[in-house]
Design a protein around this motif. Structure first.
Motif, PDB file in Angstrom:
ATOM      1  N   LEU A   1       0.827  -1.200   0.000  1.00  0.00           N
ATOM      2  CA  LEU A   1       0.000   0.000   0.000  1.00  0.00           C
ATOM      3  C   LEU A   1       0.863   1.252   0.000  1.00  0.00           C
ATOM      4  N   THR A   2       1.918   1.196   0.743  1.00  0.00           N
ATOM      5  CA  THR A   2       2.810   2.344   0.790  1.00  0.00           C
ATOM      6  C   THR A   2       3.453   2.575  -0.570  1.00  0.00           C
ATOM      7  N   VAL A   3       3.817   1.501  -1.180  1.00  0.00           N
ATOM      8  CA  VAL A   3       4.429   1.618  -2.503  1.00  0.00           C
ATOM      9  C   VAL A   3       3.440   2.248  -3.478  1.00  0.00           C
ATOM     10  N   ILE A   4       2.221   1.770  -3.453  1.00  0.00           N
ATOM     11  CA  ILE A   4       1.185   2.306  -4.351  1.00  0.00           C
ATOM     12  C   ILE A   4       1.013   3.795  -4.101  1.00  0.00           C
ATOM     13  N   ARG A   5       0.971   4.114  -2.815  1.00  0.00           N
ATOM     14  CA  ARG A   5       0.742   5.524  -2.492  1.00  0.00           C
ATOM     15  C   ARG A   5       1.870   6.392  -3.019  1.00  0.00           C
ATOM     16  N   GLY A   6       3.064   5.866  -2.836  1.00  0.00           N
ATOM     17  CA  GLY A   6       4.212   6.624  -3.319  1.00  0.00           C
ATOM     18  C   GLY A   6       4.136   6.867  -4.820  1.00  0.00           C
ATOM     19  N   HIS A   7       3.772   5.817  -5.532  1.00  0.00           N
ATOM     20  CA  HIS A   7       3.685   5.954  -6.987  1.00  0.00           C
ATOM     21  C   HIS A   7       2.525   6.822  -7.414  1.00  0.00           C
ATOM     22  N   ALA A   8       1.432   6.710  -6.679  1.00  0.00           N
ATOM     23  CA  ALA A   8       0.300   7.589  -6.998  1.00  0.00           C
ATOM     24  C   ALA A   8       0.737   9.033  -6.847  1.00  0.00           C
ATOM     25  N   TYR A   9       1.514   9.254  -5.840  1.00  0.00           N
ATOM     26  CA  TYR A   9       2.019  10.598  -5.607  1.00  0.00           C
ATOM     27  C   TYR A   9       2.936  11.050  -6.738  1.00  0.00           C
ATOM     28  N   SER A  10       3.803  10.127  -7.153  1.00  0.00           N
ATOM     29  CA  SER A  10       4.681  10.474  -8.279  1.00  0.00           C
ATOM     30  C   SER A  10       3.874  10.872  -9.497  1.00  0.00           C
ATOM     31  N   LEU A  11       2.846  10.089  -9.756  1.00  0.00           N
ATOM     32  CA  LEU A  11       1.974  10.397 -10.881  1.00  0.00           C
ATOM     33  C   LEU A  11       1.394  11.792 -10.753  1.00  0.00           C
ATOM     34  N   ALA A  12       1.009  12.103  -9.512  1.00  0.00           N
ATOM     35  CA  ALA A  12       0.383  13.405  -9.304  1.00  0.00           C
ATOM     36  C   ALA A  12       1.322  14.548  -9.664  1.00  0.00           C
TER      37      ALA A  12
ATOM     38  N   GLU B   1       3.116  14.575 -12.203  1.00  0.00           N
ATOM     39  CA  GLU B   1       3.135  14.743 -13.666  1.00  0.00           C
ATOM     40  C   GLU B   1       2.055  15.721 -14.101  1.00  0.00           C
ATOM     41  N   ASP B   2       2.145  16.091 -15.328  1.00  0.00           N
ATOM     42  CA  ASP B   2       1.102  16.946 -15.901  1.00  0.00           C
ATOM     43  C   ASP B   2      -0.104  16.105 -16.218  1.00  0.00           C
ATOM     44  N   LEU B   3      -1.175  16.359 -15.528  1.00  0.00           N
ATOM     45  CA  LEU B   3      -2.366  15.542 -15.763  1.00  0.00           C
ATOM     46  C   LEU B   3      -3.566  16.414 -16.067  1.00  0.00           C
ATOM     47  N   SER B   4      -4.536  15.754 -16.680  1.00  0.00           N
ATOM     48  CA  SER B   4      -5.795  16.448 -16.879  1.00  0.00           C
ATOM     49  C   SER B   4      -6.496  16.548 -15.536  1.00  0.00           C
ATOM     50  N   GLU B   5      -7.533  17.316 -15.527  1.00  0.00           N
ATOM     51  CA  GLU B   5      -8.271  17.480 -14.275  1.00  0.00           C
ATOM     52  C   GLU B   5      -8.862  16.158 -13.829  1.00  0.00           C
ATOM     53  N   LYS B   6      -9.336  15.399 -14.816  1.00  0.00           N
ATOM     54  CA  LYS B   6      -9.905  14.096 -14.502  1.00  0.00           C
ATOM     55  C   LYS B   6      -8.839  13.218 -13.852  1.00  0.00           C
ATOM     56  N   GLY B   7      -7.651  13.253 -14.465  1.00  0.00           N
ATOM     57  CA  GLY B   7      -6.554  12.452 -13.932  1.00  0.00           C
ATOM     58  C   GLY B   7      -6.232  12.826 -12.496  1.00  0.00           C
ATOM     59  N   THR B   8      -6.147  14.122 -12.266  1.00  0.00           N
ATOM     60  CA  THR B   8      -5.828  14.586 -10.909  1.00  0.00           C
ATOM     61  C   THR B   8      -6.878  14.124  -9.909  1.00  0.00           C
ATOM     62  N   ARG B   9      -8.126  14.222 -10.336  1.00  0.00           N
ATOM     63  CA  ARG B   9      -9.200  13.791  -9.446  1.00  0.00           C
ATOM     64  C   ARG B   9      -9.109  12.297  -9.146  1.00  0.00           C
ATOM     65  N   SER B  10      -8.815  11.527 -10.168  1.00  0.00           N
ATOM     66  CA  SER B  10      -8.686  10.081  -9.957  1.00  0.00           C
ATOM     67  C   SER B  10      -7.612   9.776  -8.933  1.00  0.00           C
ATOM     68  N   LEU B  11      -6.496  10.456  -9.143  1.00  0.00           N
ATOM     69  CA  LEU B  11      -5.405  10.211  -8.196  1.00  0.00           C
ATOM     70  C   LEU B  11      -5.794  10.592  -6.769  1.00  0.00           C
ATOM     71  N   ALA B  12      -6.562  11.643  -6.648  1.00  0.00           N
ATOM     72  CA  ALA B  12      -6.995  12.048  -5.307  1.00  0.00           C
ATOM     73  C   ALA B  12      -7.831  10.948  -4.676  1.00  0.00           C
ATOM     74  N   VAL B  13      -8.684  10.338  -5.496  1.00  0.00           N
ATOM     75  CA  VAL B  13      -9.506   9.238  -4.989  1.00  0.00           C
ATOM     76  C   VAL B  13      -8.627   8.068  -4.577  1.00  0.00           C
ATOM     77  N   ILE B  14      -7.669   7.747  -5.467  1.00  0.00           N
ATOM     78  CA  ILE B  14      -6.766   6.627  -5.148  1.00  0.00           C
ATOM     79  C   ILE B  14      -6.079   6.885  -3.812  1.00  0.00           C
ATOM     80  N   ASP B  15      -5.586   8.096  -3.684  1.00  0.00           N
ATOM     81  CA  ASP B  15      -4.869   8.410  -2.453  1.00  0.00           C
ATOM     82  C   ASP B  15      -5.780   8.288  -1.229  1.00  0.00           C
ATOM     83  N   ASP B  16      -6.984   8.768  -1.369  1.00  0.00           N
ATOM     84  CA  ASP B  16      -7.917   8.708  -0.256  1.00  0.00           C
ATOM     85  C   ASP B  16      -8.247   7.264   0.113  1.00  0.00           C
TER      86      ASP B  16
END
Lengths: 462, 223
Positions: free
Chosen positions: A269-280, A282-297
């Protein structure tokens, strides 16, 4: 029961006691009688020294034997008789009425006797004191007579009435019975006290097990019914000790399992979170950013869920470390609220703090208390976001005092997803509250939810 | 640049934490086991320590570090049940994070710890219109150029606030930190000191912008 076994039984052992008693009885009673005699002697000197009959017979016997003796021989014999009866007055008068010997030498005895004097003497001696025995000497009884006089006080009287002789039968009866019973009781007491000691040892071993949890075995001597009991107890103690060791081993195993499980779940889980953060980043669309926020939550939520699940399993097993102390709960709650404030502020919550300027002391474990409120705040943050309000207050009443957390969310019923998640968290709150002797309940409606943590008693001011 | 010693055996986690912290401007030394930690303590400003390590377990390592360098802050990371670790960990660790943690949260806590334990640098800390030279105990109002004279207690208060930026500090926490004795009715004393402090450093003491009052909870200094 086999014969061999019977021989060792308690019944057989007691029979031995009875046999010993019977054996001792004659010894005891002889001792009593001897003792009583001594007692009388020492205390009152009343033991009769001589017996009438015995003296009479001896005297007549002696006289007969002296029939053909010469004067000198007679004198000798009389002297010896005097030795035998030291308190007596002894004298003999020959056929001519002349007193030939008197012992003691100064005895009040006439030197010459006439017939009337002899008769007078005889008459006055009858039933008088001293006790007088006159024996005629010579085979034809013409050779004179010999007399012995002993004071009556030295004799036993068959019909003599004195206080002690009257009491003697009764006293003897009670004394004899009493001492015999006493001996029996003593022997029985010895027997029972040995049994009692063994039972006490057994009881002490049980008490020790109860108090310290240490299962000690007792030594088994003999082979009677109590020995059976001791052996059974020892077997049981062994079993209990084994079962306790097994339990401890299981406990150890469980702890390791929980630790490993926790680690194995959290690491990825920690690894996933770290990578989700890395993704965040990056330059993402708004949809992408929102998805990542959900993943993180969700990851965060999973972390809390794991935490709650494992804590719950520890709690229900009674293995959650618990160290209660007397603490000011108002101060604690204020500090906890202060620590949650920034988070709540970020989510645009209005935080209303209505904590009184009081010190309220409860017996609580600091970590547990913190955990309860962390769970409650967490729930408010997660499920009552729409309300954008959190209120912390204290209600002090006569019968109880309550700490309260209030939100304006849609209420418990209407919390759609993951009510189970909240459920575990609240179960933990419930269990912890109960352990700390606190009452907790929730009032929930569409207007909001209120959590109460209460203690039944008037508050104690510091 | 602050030097962080990071002890973590899981490669996947270690990689991105190291990268993240380095990107934030820290110098990171990453060890995968705790056996030779003591050798690397020189010049380190903070230690991040994972509890579950191969070989020596995290707590033992933590204790050793604290024995060796009691003033060095230690942040514990745990993947185990929070409770037992927390209780034992808090006995020597200065802060505590459970996995899975958010990288920003880690960074924030690192910063807080560094601030709290850090030796004051020669550069002033900038707090709104103030320049605070921590090492020299000097506060200068940048806009007026005037120096603000603070008493010992007032300075300690300000210092404590700065070491816990953005945190709401309760009266008990403030009092006990500054006066170093149990808070038993020290409320008035504290309030008086805060009032004096505000009078000295705030533009408008009756509407403070530096030391905020959070009703019912305590005070806060925002950075």
């Amino acid at each position: 029961m086999s014969r061999g076994k019977w021989r060792k039984s308690l019944l057989a052992q007691y029979l031995v006691v009875v046999v010993i008693f019977i054996g001792l009885v004659p010894l005891l009673n002889s001792a009593i009688i001897w003792g009583y005699r001594q007692f009388l002697d020492i205390e009152h000197g009343i033991t009769p020294k001589y017996e009438y009959r015995e003296v009479e017979e001896t005297w007549h016997e002696a006289a007969k034997k002296m029939a053909g003796d010469s004067d000198a021989v007679r004198e000798e014999k009389l002297k010896r008789l005097k030795e035998k009866y030291p308190e007596a007055t002894v004298f003999w008068v020959d056929g001519e009425g002349v007193t030939r010997l008197k012992l003691p030498r100064d005895a009040d005895v006439p030197d010459e006797w006439t017939a009337p004097m002899a008769v007078a003497f005889m008459k006055s001696s009858v039933l008088a004191d001293p006790f007088t025995v006159v024996a005629l000497l010579g085979e034809d009884e013409q050779d004179g007579f010999m007399t012995i006089q002993i004071p009556r006080s030295l004799f036993s009287a068959p019909a003599e009435q004195n206080m002690y002789s009257m009491l003697t039968p009764f006293v003897a009866f009670f004394v004899i019975v009493g001492l015999n019973v006493g001996l029996f009781v003593f022997l029985s007491w010895l027997f029972f006290s040995r049994i009692r000691r063994r039972l006490t040892t057994l009881q002490q071993a049980m008490r020790e097990a109860e108090v310290t949890g240490d299962f000690v075995t007792v030594p088994v001597r003999k082979d009677d019914e109590i020995a059976d009991l001791e052996r059974s107890f020892n077997r049981m103690a062994e079993q209990l000790k084994e079962s306790r060791e097994r339990e401890q081993a299981e406990e150890q195993l469980r702890r390791e399992l929980i630790a490993n499980l926790s680690h194995d779940l959290r690491t990825p889980l920690t690894v996933i979170r770290g990578h989700a953060y890395s993704l965040a980043q990056e330059d993402l669309s708004e949809k992408g950013t929102r998805s990542l926020a959900v993943i993180d939550d969700k990851i965060r939520y999973l972390g809390e869920l794991i935490d709650n699940l494992l804590s719950f399993s520890l709690l229900t097993a009674g293995k959650y470390p618990y160290r209660p102390e007397r603490l000011d709960v108002v101060r604690l709650l204020r500090a906890i609220t202060a620590s949650w404030y920034p988070l709540l502020e970020r989510e645009s919550f209005d935080v209303e703090v209505k904590l009184p300027e009081l010190e309220i002391f409860w017996e609580v474990d600091k970590q547990w208390f913190q955990r309860i409120w962390d769970n409650l705040f967490q729930n408010a943050l997660r499920y009552a976001k729409e309300g954008k309000y959190v209120g912390v207050s204290v209600q002090v009443g006569n019968e109880r005092t309550c700490l309260t957390l209030e939100d304006r969310g849609p209420g418990l019923e209407n919390t759609r997803t993951a009510s189970k998640g909240a459920g575990i968290g609240l179960s933990i709150v419930s269990l912890m509250a109960e352990t700390m002797d606190l009452k907790w309940h929730i009032e929930s409606s569409e207007q909001g939810t209120r959590c109460f943590l209460c203690k039944d008693s008037p508050y104690s001011r510091s | 640049m602050k030097h962080i010693l990071y002890v973590e055996d899981e490669r996947e986690i270690g990689e991105w934490v190291e990268r993240d912290l380095t990107e934030r401007g820290y110098r990171v030394t990453w060890l995968t086991d705790g056996n030779r930690v003591l050798e690397h303590l020189n010049g380190v400003d903070l230690v991040i320590l994972d509890v579950m390590l191969p070989g020596l377990d995290g707590f033992t390592v933590g204790h050793r570090i604290k024995q060796h360098a009691p003033d060095l802050p230690v942040l514990m990371l745990s993947a185990r049940t929070a409770v037992e670790d927390k209780v034992e960990g808090l006995s020597f660790a200065d802060d505590y994070l459970t996995k899975p943690f958010h990288p920003e949260e880690l960074a924030a806590r690192v910063e807080v710890l560094l601030r709290r334990f850090g030796t004051p640098s020669a550069h002033p800390v900038k707090l709104q219109h103030l320049d605070i030279y921590m090492q020299e105990n000097r506060v200068v109002d940048r806009e007026t150029g005037r120096e603000v004279t603070l008493t010992g207690k007032e300075y300690r208060l300000l210092d404590f606030f700065l070491r816990h930026p953005n945190q709401i500090l309760t009266k008990e926490q403030l009092y006990e930190a500054v006066w170093d004795e149990p808070f038993a009715g020290g409320e008035n004393t504290l309030m008086v000191h805060i009032r004096h402090l505000r009078e000295k450093i705030e533009r408008n003491p009756s509407q403070p912008t530096i030391i905020q009052t959070v009703r019912g909870l305590g005070y806060r200094v925002k950075r």
